[in-house]
Design an enzyme around this catalytic site. Structure first.
Site, PDB file in Angstrom:
ATOM      1  N   ARG A 173       0.839  -1.219   0.000  1.00 18.02           N
ATOM      2  CA  ARG A 173       0.000   0.000   0.000  1.00 18.02           C
ATOM      3  C   ARG A 173       0.868   1.262   0.000  1.00 18.02           C
ATOM      4  NH1 ARG A 173      -2.226  -3.736  -1.028  1.00 18.02           N
ATOM      5  NH2 ARG A 173      -4.052  -4.712  -0.115  1.00 18.02           N
ATOM      6  N   SER A 223     -10.780  -1.657   3.450  1.00 15.81           N
ATOM      7  CA  SER A 223     -10.024  -1.991   4.662  1.00 15.81           C
ATOM      8  C   SER A 223      -9.596  -0.713   5.367  1.00 15.81           C
ATOM      9  CB  SER A 223      -8.777  -2.803   4.306  1.00 15.81           C
ATOM     10  OG  SER A 223      -9.178  -4.054   3.825  1.00 15.81           O
ATOM     11  N   GLU A 316      -5.055   2.420   6.631  1.00 16.10           N
ATOM     12  CA  GLU A 316      -4.937   2.275   5.177  1.00 16.10           C
ATOM     13  C   GLU A 316      -5.709   3.419   4.505  1.00 16.10           C
ATOM     14  OE1 GLU A 316      -5.159  -1.682   3.535  1.00 16.10           O
ATOM     15  OE2 GLU A 316      -6.213  -0.941   1.774  1.00 16.10           O
TER      16      GLU A 316
HETATM   17  C1  LIG Z   1     -15.864  -2.368  -0.932  1.00 18.04           C
HETATM   18  C2  LIG Z   1     -14.422  -1.965  -1.059  1.00 18.04           C
HETATM   19  C3  LIG Z   1     -13.465  -2.941  -1.292  1.00 18.04           C
HETATM   20  C4  LIG Z   1     -12.098  -2.577  -1.386  1.00 18.04           C
HETATM   21  N1  LIG Z   1     -11.175  -3.552  -1.612  1.00 18.04           N
HETATM   22  C5  LIG Z   1      -9.865  -3.224  -1.687  1.00 18.04           C
HETATM   23  C6  LIG Z   1      -8.874  -4.233  -1.918  1.00 18.04           C
HETATM   24  O1  LIG Z   1      -9.154  -5.413  -2.055  1.00 18.04           O
HETATM   25  N2  LIG Z   1      -7.564  -3.836  -1.986  1.00 18.04           N
HETATM   26  C7  LIG Z   1      -7.196  -2.519  -1.857  1.00 18.04           C
HETATM   27  O2  LIG Z   1      -5.999  -2.225  -1.951  1.00 18.04           O
HETATM   28  N3  LIG Z   1      -8.113  -1.552  -1.649  1.00 18.04           N
HETATM   29  C8  LIG Z   1      -9.431  -1.864  -1.551  1.00 18.04           C
HETATM   30  N4  LIG Z   1     -10.370  -0.886  -1.331  1.00 18.04           N
HETATM   31  C9  LIG Z   1      -9.929   0.508  -1.081  1.00 18.04           C
HETATM   32  C10 LIG Z   1      -9.919   1.432  -2.323  1.00 18.04           C
HETATM   33  O3  LIG Z   1     -10.944   1.102  -3.216  1.00 18.04           O
HETATM   34  C11 LIG Z   1      -8.576   1.397  -3.029  1.00 18.04           C
HETATM   35  O4  LIG Z   1      -7.568   1.796  -2.149  1.00 18.04           O
HETATM   36  C12 LIG Z   1      -8.544   2.307  -4.259  1.00 18.04           C
HETATM   37  O5  LIG Z   1      -7.340   2.059  -4.949  1.00 18.04           O
HETATM   38  C13 LIG Z   1      -8.632   3.800  -3.934  1.00 18.04           C
HETATM   39  O6  LIG Z   1      -8.741   4.518  -5.154  1.00 18.04           O
HETATM   40  P1  LIG Z   1      -9.633   5.841  -5.256  1.00 18.04           P
HETATM   41  O7  LIG Z   1      -9.539   6.323  -6.643  1.00 18.04           O
HETATM   42  O8  LIG Z   1     -11.000   5.590  -4.737  1.00 18.04           O
HETATM   43  O9  LIG Z   1      -8.842   6.799  -4.281  1.00 18.04           O
HETATM   44  P2  LIG Z   1      -9.483   7.969  -3.391  1.00 18.04           P
HETATM   45  O10 LIG Z   1     -10.208   7.347  -2.250  1.00 18.04           O
HETATM   46  O11 LIG Z   1     -10.204   8.937  -4.226  1.00 18.04           O
HETATM   47  O12 LIG Z   1      -8.153   8.653  -2.856  1.00 18.04           O
HETATM   48  C14 LIG Z   1      -7.248   7.944  -2.037  1.00 18.04           C
HETATM   49  C15 LIG Z   1      -5.960   8.768  -1.974  1.00 18.04           C
HETATM   50  O13 LIG Z   1      -5.385   8.786  -3.292  1.00 18.04           O
HETATM   51  C16 LIG Z   1      -5.238  10.131  -3.742  1.00 18.04           C
HETATM   52  N5  LIG Z   1      -5.511  10.153  -5.183  1.00 18.04           N
HETATM   53  C17 LIG Z   1      -6.646   9.801  -5.833  1.00 18.04           C
HETATM   54  N6  LIG Z   1      -6.482   9.944  -7.164  1.00 18.04           N
HETATM   55  C18 LIG Z   1      -5.231  10.419  -7.354  1.00 18.04           C
HETATM   56  C19 LIG Z   1      -4.464  10.797  -8.508  1.00 18.04           C
HETATM   57  N7  LIG Z   1      -4.944  10.718  -9.755  1.00 18.04           N
HETATM   58  N8  LIG Z   1      -3.198  11.265  -8.307  1.00 18.04           N
HETATM   59  C20 LIG Z   1      -2.676  11.358  -7.052  1.00 18.04           C
HETATM   60  N9  LIG Z   1      -3.349  11.030  -5.941  1.00 18.04           N
HETATM   61  C21 LIG Z   1      -4.619  10.557  -6.079  1.00 18.04           C
HETATM   62  C22 LIG Z   1      -6.210  10.961  -2.913  1.00 18.04           C
HETATM   63  O14 LIG Z   1      -5.742  12.298  -2.809  1.00 18.04           O
HETATM   64  C23 LIG Z   1      -6.190  10.219  -1.584  1.00 18.04           C
HETATM   65  O15 LIG Z   1      -5.101  10.659  -0.804  1.00 18.04           O
HETATM   66  C24 LIG Z   1     -11.730  -1.220  -1.241  1.00 18.04           C
HETATM   67  C25 LIG Z   1     -12.717  -0.246  -1.020  1.00 18.04           C
HETATM   68  C26 LIG Z   1     -14.044  -0.612  -0.925  1.00 18.04           C
HETATM   69  C27 LIG Z   1     -15.065   0.456  -0.674  1.00 18.04           C
END
Ligand SMILES: Cc1cc2nc3c(=O)[nH]c(=O)nc-3n(C[C@H](O)[C@H](O)[C@H](O)COP(=O)(O)OP(=O)(O)OC[C@H]3O[C@@H](n4cnc5c(N)ncnc54)[C@H](O)[C@@H]3O)c2cc1C
Length: 322
Positions: A173, A223, A316
């Site tokens: 991560r 998570s 996380e």
């Molecule tokens: C039901 C569910 C299941 C999940 N399962 C997993 C799993 O199995 N494994 C896992 O690792 N995660 C999991 N996640 C967590 C999450 O979906 C991941 O971490 C995902 O990669 C986050 O991406 P996001 O675009 O939603 O980021 P956001 O939540 O929008 O942002 C997270 C961080 O990334 C930054 N960010 C976003 N986009 C950019 C960009 N383009 N450039 C720079 N920084 C950026 C934001 O500023 C913030 O600090 C799960 C979440 C849910 C709700």
């Protein structure tokens, strides 16, 4: 909402998977580099803080909101180029939702990210946090990342820098993009030709497993805590607690969900949030919760796990405005 229009007082709750959080003072969706540059330039001149939002599936935003500009990255570029021996280089905009991208590539009979099916994030957010499952992380298919370090940005020296995979500092991560103020704009992934039916079958199995083990029926942020490296535990705890150890991409870890479960906390709730009965590392919003409820539950969990196991759980999810 139209791209490139600056909206005021936008409720960020609608843009997070946990459905909590307050308003953004300013909010813009951006789908091309020129608008990104102009927006950053204006924000810098006006002294406005910036927060970059992807799918909002890994954040907890303060109920008081964000006193600045939220930039939602909407770059949906997709270019697939065959390389050699059934392999492809796939140029992907950071704004792609992972599930939509996986389905699009599956239709083109390309295997790439399907191990991550069911994760509701964007490509940009997923690269920043090197999102993954037990035997696969997004880094496994990333060949290049195109990123803007916007704190160093100035009017005369704007560039999106290219990072090769080995320059991204990927870990559990982790990536170097977490350590600075970065905007991931685009990435190159490596895909491989594969029968569409086989990929679809794999996706179905993955999703069946997720629906069984994770609380998709309630809003949540995935998570809450990272798993804990085995070497962080004292040897007394090792001997007395019969720790569950998993091998995750060659790392010996104790799952955070198991630690929370061992504290007897499944189903424990504060106001509208509770620790999921299905998976103890998920905090679900079951009744119009506030972000503060989640924040308080996080503190409570950390305290209980520390008392029982002597380790500090690390978040996380990203806290915004706390
Ligand atoms: C039901 C569910 C299941 C999940 N399962 C997993 C799993 O199995 N494994 C896992 O690792 N995660 C999991 N996640 C967590 C999450 O979906 C991941 O971490 C995902 O990669 C986050 O991406 P996001 O675009 O939603 O980021 P956001 O939540 O929008 O942002 C997270 C961080 O990334 C930054 N960010 C976003 N986009 C950019 C960009 N383009 N450039 C720079 N920084 C950026 C934001 O500023 C913030 O600090 C799960 C979440 C849910 C709700």
């Amino acid at each position: 909402m139209n791209n490139n229009i600056v909206y005021k007082n936008v409720n960020l709750k609608e843009f997070t998977s946990c459905k909590t959080g307050g308003p953004a003072k300013y909010f813009i969706q951006i789908d091309n580099v020129d608008d990104l540059i102009n927006t950053l330039d204006s924000a810098k001149k006006e002294g406005i803080n910036i927060f970059v939002l992807g799918g909002g599936s890994n954040v907890l935003i303060n109920d008081n909101g964000f006193e600045g500009l939220v930039i939602k990255i909407q770059n949906k570029k997709l270019k697939v180029v065959p390389t050699m021996d059934d392999y492809f280089e796939i140029a992907v905009g950071a704004g792609w939702n992972l599930n939509n991208l996986i389905m699009e590539l599956t239709q083109q009979s390309i295997s790439c990210l399907e191990d991550l099916y069911g994760i509701p994030g964007t490509v940009g957010g997923s690269i920043r946090g090197n999102c993954g499952v037990t035997n696969f992380e997004i880094k496994d298919v990333v060949s290049k990342v195109y990123n803007l370090d916007w704190l160093r940005f100035n009017d005369y020296n704007f560039e999106i820098k290219t990072y090769n995979q080995n320059e991204c500092g990927f870990g559990y991560r982790e990536s170097i993009f977490k350590r600075k103020a970065n905007i991931i704009w685009e990435t190159n992934l490596v895909g491989k030709k594969c029968n569409e039916t086989i990929i679809k079958e794999k996706i179905k199995n993955i999703m069946d497993k997720r629906l069984k083990n994770q609380p998709y029926e309630f809003p949540n942020s995935g998570s809450t805590f990272k798993n804990v490296n085995l070497n962080e535990f004292d040897s007394n705890i090792w001997n007395s607690e019969n720790l569950l150890v998993v091998d995750c991409e060659h790392r010996q870890q104790v799952p955070a969900g198991w630690l929370i479960d061992q504290c007897g906390l499944k189903g424990f709730s504060i106001n509208g949030v509770k620790i999921s009965e299905k998976h103890a590392n998920f905090i679900v919003n079951f009744d119009n919760a506030k972000s503060l409820d989640t924040f308080n539950l996080i503190s409570f969990i950390k305290q209980k796990v520390f008392e029982k196991f002597g380790v500090h759980l690390e978040l996380e999810i990203q806290l915004i405005g706390f």
